[in-house]
Design an enzyme around this catalytic site. Structure first.
Site, short mmCIF file in Angstrom:
data_model
loop_
_atom_site.label_atom_id
_atom_site.label_comp_id
_atom_site.label_asym_id
_atom_site.label_seq_id
_atom_site.Cartn_x
_atom_site.Cartn_y
_atom_site.Cartn_z
N ILE A 192 36.18 37.55 27.79
CA ILE A 192 35.60 38.80 27.25
C ILE A 192 34.73 39.45 28.32
O ILE A 192 33.83 38.83 28.83
CB ILE A 192 34.71 38.52 26.02
CG1 ILE A 192 35.47 37.73 24.95
CG2 ILE A 192 34.21 39.83 25.43
CD1 ILE A 192 34.63 37.41 23.74
N HIS A 193 35.02 40.68 28.64
CA HIS A 193 34.13 41.43 29.53
C HIS A 193 34.12 42.88 29.06
O HIS A 193 34.68 43.21 28.01
CB HIS A 193 34.56 41.28 30.99
CG HIS A 193 35.98 41.66 31.26
ND1 HIS A 193 36.34 42.91 31.68
CD2 HIS A 193 37.12 40.94 31.14
CE1 HIS A 193 37.67 42.95 31.83
NE2 HIS A 193 38.17 41.77 31.50
N GLY A 194 33.45 43.75 29.83
CA GLY A 194 33.23 45.13 29.38
C GLY A 194 34.48 45.84 28.89
O GLY A 194 34.51 46.38 27.78
#
Lengths: 163, 139
Positions: A12-14
């Site tokens: 999960i990232h931006g």
């Protein structure tokens, strides 16, 4: 149902949290990763990256299969994140209802020497075991695509390989 | 349709557009003005933009500082043109507006601003309770 399994070496990232969750209209994120399921520090940062109104489960591969095969998951739009093609293949073999598998970013942070990897694009670096998993995945009937951000056109992974 | 204009002192405007393109993709329809980087008058470009789009789009202008001269200028322009003006923006706010991509009322915008404000926070690492399977499926 799984609206997408995304292979992303950052989990999960931006981009994933803000952009893809919205585009996919996902109500829940499942991180399927043996390491993250035991690493409390990583769990904190994954939780931090998850949008407020989206549920998050962080599961070992085996437990992820069990969770998603729960009948209650049938009507839930679930977005699954894995960080390797091997893990995507495992889910693909053990779960029926999967709309598509998106191999977005893989192999940049796995510690394998870059010289030993085959580079399909700037964000897709495949070790030997990943190449084998990819072949198996492409041989299945799954829709396998490459799309980093929603505004990129969806490319069939098959076409990427023949370039 | 929404038209977004970002105006800042110096190159923050260009920078945030660069970041947004990295996050969402390269084809974002966002106009930016890096004000005061040369002796030119940025209000000419600003008014051209407002004139061009005010009649067939909803225009949302983001400025960097409440009380800054850039925002003052746009506050004045509000008497001549029809647009929404938001100052003191952050990245989550601009992203949210762009991703929503539909007509937004004052109430919608106020709500999005409040949500985005919450994204600015002191980071405290605390153990997280993971959801049990039955909690995961709860409504």
């Amino acid at each position: 149902m799984i609206v997408e399994i995304r292979v992303d070496d950052r989990l999960i990232h931006g981009q994933v949290a803000l952009v893809w969750t919205k585009k996919l209209n996902a109500k829940a994120i499942v991180v399927a990763n043996d390491h993250a399921s035991k690493d409390h520090i990583q769990q904190m940062t994954l939780k931090m990256a998850t949008p407020e109104n989206v549920k998050l489960a962080i599961k070992s591969m085996q437990d992820a299969v069990q969770l998603i095969n729960n009948p209650k998951a049938k009507d839930m739009r679930i977005f699954v994140l894995v960080n390797s093609i091997c893990d995507a293949l495992f889910l693909s073999e053990n779960i029926d209802d999967i709309e598509r598998i998106n191999i977005a970013n893989v192999g940049r942070f796995d510690g394998v020497d870059e010289a030993e990897k085959s580079k399909l694009s700037s964000t897709i670096l495949l070790s030997k075991s990943e190449q084998v998993a990819l072949e198996q995945l492409l041989a299945s009937n799954r829709k396998v695509v490459h799309q980093i951000v929603p505004d990129n056109a969806e490319k069939l992974f098959h076409d990427l390989m023949s370039n | 349709m929404i038209k977004v204009l970002i105006v800042t002192h110096g190159k923050l405007a260009e920078g945030i557009v660069n970041t947004i393109n990295m996050l969402i993709g390269d084809k974002q329809d966002i106009t930016y003005i890096n004000a005061y980087i040369d002796s030119g008058d940025f209000t000419i470009q600003a008014e051209d933009f407002l004139k061009k789009y005010q009649h067939n789009s909803q225009i949302i202008v983001f400025t960097d500082l409440n009380g800054g001269s850039v925002n003052q200028k746009f506050a004045q322009l509000k008497s001549c043109y029809s647009f929404h003006l938001i100052t003191g923006f952050n990245l989550p706010l601009v992203l949210e507006v762009i991703l929503t991509d539909m007509q937004l009322s004052d109430e919608n915008l106020t709500e999005i601003i409040e949500q985005s404000r919450q994204e600015m926070q002191l980071v405290n690492i605390q153990p997280q309770k993971l959801l049990e399977d039955n909690q995961f499926f709860d409504d």
